[in-house]
Motif scaffolding. Structure first.
Motif, PDB file in Angstrom:
ATOM      1  N   ARG A 175     -47.258 -17.030 -40.607  1.00 33.40           N
ATOM      2  CA  ARG A 175     -46.259 -16.626 -39.634  1.00 33.40           C
ATOM      3  C   ARG A 175     -46.744 -15.480 -38.756  1.00 33.40           C
ATOM      4  N   GLN A 176     -47.522 -14.560 -39.329  1.00 31.96           N
ATOM      5  CA  GLN A 176     -48.022 -13.424 -38.561  1.00 31.96           C
ATOM      6  C   GLN A 176     -48.927 -13.895 -37.426  1.00 31.96           C
ATOM      7  N   LYS A 177     -49.831 -14.820 -37.741  1.00 29.40           N
ATOM      8  CA  LYS A 177     -50.720 -15.358 -36.712  1.00 29.40           C
ATOM      9  C   LYS A 177     -49.924 -16.112 -35.652  1.00 29.40           C
ATOM     10  N   GLN A 178     -48.923 -16.852 -36.083  1.00 33.79           N
ATOM     11  CA  GLN A 178     -48.107 -17.595 -35.129  1.00 33.79           C
ATOM     12  C   GLN A 178     -47.371 -16.652 -34.185  1.00 33.79           C
ATOM     13  N   LYS A 179     -46.887 -15.536 -34.703  1.00 31.21           N
ATOM     14  CA  LYS A 179     -46.201 -14.559 -33.863  1.00 31.21           C
ATOM     15  C   LYS A 179     -47.138 -13.994 -32.794  1.00 31.21           C
ATOM     16  N   VAL A 180     -48.396 -13.746 -33.186  1.00 32.71           N
ATOM     17  CA  VAL A 180     -49.385 -13.247 -32.226  1.00 32.71           C
ATOM     18  C   VAL A 180     -49.579 -14.247 -31.093  1.00 32.71           C
ATOM     19  N   LEU A 181     -49.715 -15.528 -31.447  1.00 31.67           N
ATOM     20  CA  LEU A 181     -49.900 -16.571 -30.437  1.00 31.67           C
ATOM     21  C   LEU A 181     -48.663 -16.726 -29.570  1.00 31.67           C
ATOM     22  N   GLU A 182     -47.481 -16.589 -30.178  1.00 31.97           N
ATOM     23  CA  GLU A 182     -46.248 -16.691 -29.404  1.00 31.97           C
ATOM     24  C   GLU A 182     -46.167 -15.590 -28.355  1.00 31.97           C
ATOM     25  N   ARG A 183     -46.525 -14.353 -28.752  1.00 34.99           N
ATOM     26  CA  ARG A 183     -46.501 -13.244 -27.793  1.00 34.99           C
ATOM     27  C   ARG A 183     -47.512 -13.476 -26.674  1.00 34.99           C
ATOM     28  N   ARG A 184     -48.688 -13.995 -27.033  1.00 35.72           N
ATOM     29  CA  ARG A 184     -49.703 -14.262 -26.006  1.00 35.72           C
ATOM     30  C   ARG A 184     -49.225 -15.356 -25.064  1.00 35.72           C
ATOM     31  N   TYR A 185     -48.664 -16.410 -25.611  1.00 32.77           N
ATOM     32  CA  TYR A 185     -48.227 -17.540 -24.789  1.00 32.77           C
ATOM     33  C   TYR A 185     -47.106 -17.129 -23.839  1.00 32.77           C
ATOM     34  N   THR A 186     -46.076 -16.478 -24.376  1.00 33.06           N
ATOM     35  CA  THR A 186     -44.953 -16.070 -23.535  1.00 33.06           C
ATOM     36  C   THR A 186     -45.375 -14.986 -22.546  1.00 33.06           C
ATOM     37  N   GLY A 187     -46.343 -14.130 -22.942  1.00 34.26           N
ATOM     38  CA  GLY A 187     -46.839 -13.114 -22.039  1.00 34.26           C
ATOM     39  C   GLY A 187     -47.542 -13.709 -20.845  1.00 34.26           C
ATOM     40  N   VAL A 188     -48.393 -14.722 -21.081  1.00 36.91           N
ATOM     41  CA  VAL A 188     -49.094 -15.389 -19.982  1.00 36.91           C
ATOM     42  C   VAL A 188     -48.091 -16.119 -19.094  1.00 36.91           C
ATOM     43  N   GLN A 189     -47.073 -16.744 -19.711  1.00 38.78           N
ATOM     44  CA  GLN A 189     -46.040 -17.410 -18.921  1.00 38.78           C
ATOM     45  C   GLN A 189     -45.348 -16.430 -17.982  1.00 38.78           C
ATOM     46  N   ALA A 190     -45.035 -15.249 -18.503  1.00 38.54           N
ATOM     47  CA  ALA A 190     -44.366 -14.235 -17.683  1.00 38.54           C
ATOM     48  C   ALA A 190     -45.268 -13.780 -16.532  1.00 38.54           C
ATOM     49  N   GLU A 191     -46.567 -13.611 -16.798  1.00 33.09           N
ATOM     50  CA  GLU A 191     -47.503 -13.207 -15.754  1.00 33.09           C
ATOM     51  C   GLU A 191     -47.598 -14.258 -14.658  1.00 33.09           C
ATOM     52  N   ILE A 192     -47.666 -15.525 -15.066  1.00 37.84           N
ATOM     53  CA  ILE A 192     -47.773 -16.615 -14.085  1.00 37.84           C
ATOM     54  C   ILE A 192     -46.520 -16.676 -13.220  1.00 37.84           C
ATOM     55  N   GLU A 193     -45.360 -16.523 -13.844  1.00 38.00           N
ATOM     56  CA  GLU A 193     -44.112 -16.576 -13.090  1.00 38.00           C
ATOM     57  C   GLU A 193     -44.008 -15.398 -12.129  1.00 38.00           C
ATOM     58  N   ALA A 194     -44.485 -14.218 -12.548  1.00 36.54           N
ATOM     59  CA  ALA A 194     -44.466 -13.052 -11.663  1.00 36.54           C
ATOM     60  C   ALA A 194     -45.368 -13.273 -10.457  1.00 36.54           C
ATOM     61  N   LYS A 195     -46.545 -13.881 -10.677  1.00 34.83           N
ATOM     62  CA  LYS A 195     -47.453 -14.168  -9.570  1.00 34.83           C
ATOM     63  C   LYS A 195     -46.826 -15.165  -8.593  1.00 34.83           C
ATOM     64  N   ARG A 196     -46.107 -16.155  -9.143  1.00 32.04           N
ATOM     65  CA  ARG A 196     -45.462 -17.146  -8.277  1.00 32.04           C
ATOM     66  C   ARG A 196     -44.401 -16.490  -7.403  1.00 32.04           C
ATOM     67  N   LYS A 197     -43.658 -15.561  -7.993  1.00 37.22           N
ATOM     68  CA  LYS A 197     -42.624 -14.877  -7.223  1.00 37.22           C
ATOM     69  C   LYS A 197     -43.251 -14.042  -6.115  1.00 37.22           C
ATOM     70  N   ARG A 198     -44.345 -13.331  -6.443  1.00 33.23           N
ATOM     71  CA  ARG A 198     -45.013 -12.524  -5.428  1.00 33.23           C
ATOM     72  C   ARG A 198     -45.575 -13.406  -4.320  1.00 33.23           C
ATOM     73  N   TYR A 199     -46.114 -14.561  -4.696  1.00 32.57           N
ATOM     74  CA  TYR A 199     -46.703 -15.460  -3.702  1.00 32.57           C
ATOM     75  C   TYR A 199     -45.634 -16.011  -2.764  1.00 32.57           C
ATOM     76  N   ARG A 200     -44.444 -16.302  -3.332  1.00 34.64           N
ATOM     77  CA  ARG A 200     -43.380 -16.846  -2.495  1.00 34.64           C
ATOM     78  C   ARG A 200     -42.893 -15.827  -1.459  1.00 34.64           C
ATOM     79  N   LEU A 201     -43.104 -14.536  -1.754  1.00 34.52           N
ATOM     80  CA  LEU A 201     -42.681 -13.496  -0.826  1.00 34.52           C
ATOM     81  C   LEU A 201     -43.719 -13.228   0.265  1.00 34.52           C
ATOM     82  N   LYS A 202     -44.882 -13.814   0.109  1.00 34.41           N
ATOM     83  CA  LYS A 202     -45.959 -13.590   1.069  1.00 34.41           C
ATOM     84  C   LYS A 202     -46.044 -14.745   2.064  1.00 34.41           C
ATOM     85  N   VAL A 203     -46.428 -14.403   3.265  1.00 37.07           N
ATOM     86  CA  VAL A 203     -46.760 -15.420   4.264  1.00 37.07           C
ATOM     87  C   VAL A 203     -48.238 -15.258   4.574  1.00 37.07           C
ATOM     88  N   LEU A 204     -49.029 -16.268   4.285  1.00 35.08           N
ATOM     89  CA  LEU A 204     -50.466 -16.144   4.495  1.00 35.08           C
ATOM     90  C   LEU A 204     -50.801 -16.074   5.979  1.00 35.08           C
TER      91      LEU A 204
END
Length: 327
Positions: A277-306
């Motif tokens: 369970r301890q190892k699984q918790k580590v992977l869960e935090r990594r997975y959800t953390g990367v998901q949050a980073e990707i979603e934040a980048k998408r939001k920033r990109y939507r606010l930009k006009v190239l």
């Protein structure tokens, strides 16, 4: 919520007469009514062997929907599946022949066995839920069905479990001989959650094969990550690199995998995981953390006009020029 009722069995070694007491099962599966203590949910998982994942190969995309539908209908108390071909056909919008073909393949892979009209039993050696005592009982029940259907004599081990209420003695399979499996808390298995069945529904054999290579199910204990170039999967699975790339894109859309840097991928531990369970918790935090980073980048990109000048820089237009000119 009613308190879960457990049946406490006694294990008897028929060769030596040695007796083990205090062996609990979540509930009886031998006809005694008891509140269901094994339920579906995000925190309840199936125990899957590597043979289960191997049995997921060999189906077409529509057939894989039928397989997922059968798995999702499995009763976690008994491993029984109650589902008619007509119901499954309507659920996944396919022909009766497709359902029949999928069921036939599942039976040939020994993933399920027919136990009646519109009823099957899922092989508990591949997938089951509960503690090791219950899984041992399910294995014994499955073996009886196999013996009845094939006419081959039932092979039993040297242990029996005695039910204290009915005094019935249930012979256990040979797997429990060397070391009482139902007393061993260190059984290695993959944790599979119900959402995994939905995620693989409709995947092709090549796509599932790519996923299994990334999970590295061949190892005794996978790591939950994949740290090689995708070209390595193409070599191992004997498919083209473009095929692997397409499969990876499909797996990403199904939220089965996520990339956290160049050649590093994480298997979604909320769907399928291996380890403590301890190892699984580590992977869960990594997975959800990367998901949050990707979603934040998408939001920033939507606010930009190239910039229209092709320099890849953000461009904030002043006013509404019909043909912006570079200063």
């Amino acid at each position: 919520m009613p308190k879960a009722v457990k049946t406490t069995y006694t294990a008897i070694n028929l060769e030596t007469g040695e007796v083990y007491t205090g062996i609990d099962a979540p509930q009886s599966i031998t006809g005694i009514d008891a509140p269901q203590s094994i339920t579906r949910g995000e925190t309840h998982f199936w125990q899957a062997s590597k043979d289960f994942f191997a049995a997921l190969l060999g189906y077409g995309t529509v057939e894989s929907k039928a397989v997922a539908g059968m798995l999702h209908r499995t009763d976690p108390k008994t491993n029984h599946i109650a589902c008619t071909s007509a119901e499954l056909k309507k659920e996944i919008s396919c022909t009766r022949d497709t359902v029949a073909s999928a069921v036939k393949k599942m039976e040939s892979k020994r993933l399920i066995i027919g136990i009646g009209q519109g009823a099957w039993m899922l092989n508990p050696r591949m997938l089951a839920m509960g503690n090791q005592t219950q899984i041992a009982l399910l294995m014994a029940e499955y073996d009886r069905y196999v013996s009845e259907k094939t006419g081959v004599a039932l092979v039993v081990g040297k242990y029996v479990l005695k039910n204290p209420v009915t005094a019935e003695e249930l012979p256990l399979p040979p797997e429990c001989d060397d070391k009482l499996m139902f007393l061993d808390g260190n059984i290695k298995f993959w944790k599979v959650y119900d959402c995994f069945f939905e995620a693989i529904a409709g995947l092709s054999e090549k796509e599932i094969n790519v996923l299994l290579h990334m999970m590295d199910v061949g190892k005794a204990r996978g790591v939950g990550t994949y740290n090689k170039p995708l070209a390595a999967i193409a070599d191992e699975a004997r498919v083209s690199v473009p095929t692997v790339n397409r499969a990876v894109q499909k797996l990403k859309k199904r939220n089965l995998i996520i990339r956290y840097c160049n050649c590093n991928w994480v298997i979604n531990p909320l769907m399928v995981a291996n380890g403590n369970r301890q190892k699984q918790k580590v992977l869960e935090r990594r997975y959800t953390g990367v998901q949050a980073e990707i979603e934040a980048k998408r939001k920033r990109y939507r606010l930009k006009v190239l910039s229209p000048y092709g320099d890849g820089k953000p461009f904030i237009p002043v006013g509404l020029p019909t043909s912006p000119q570079k200063p």
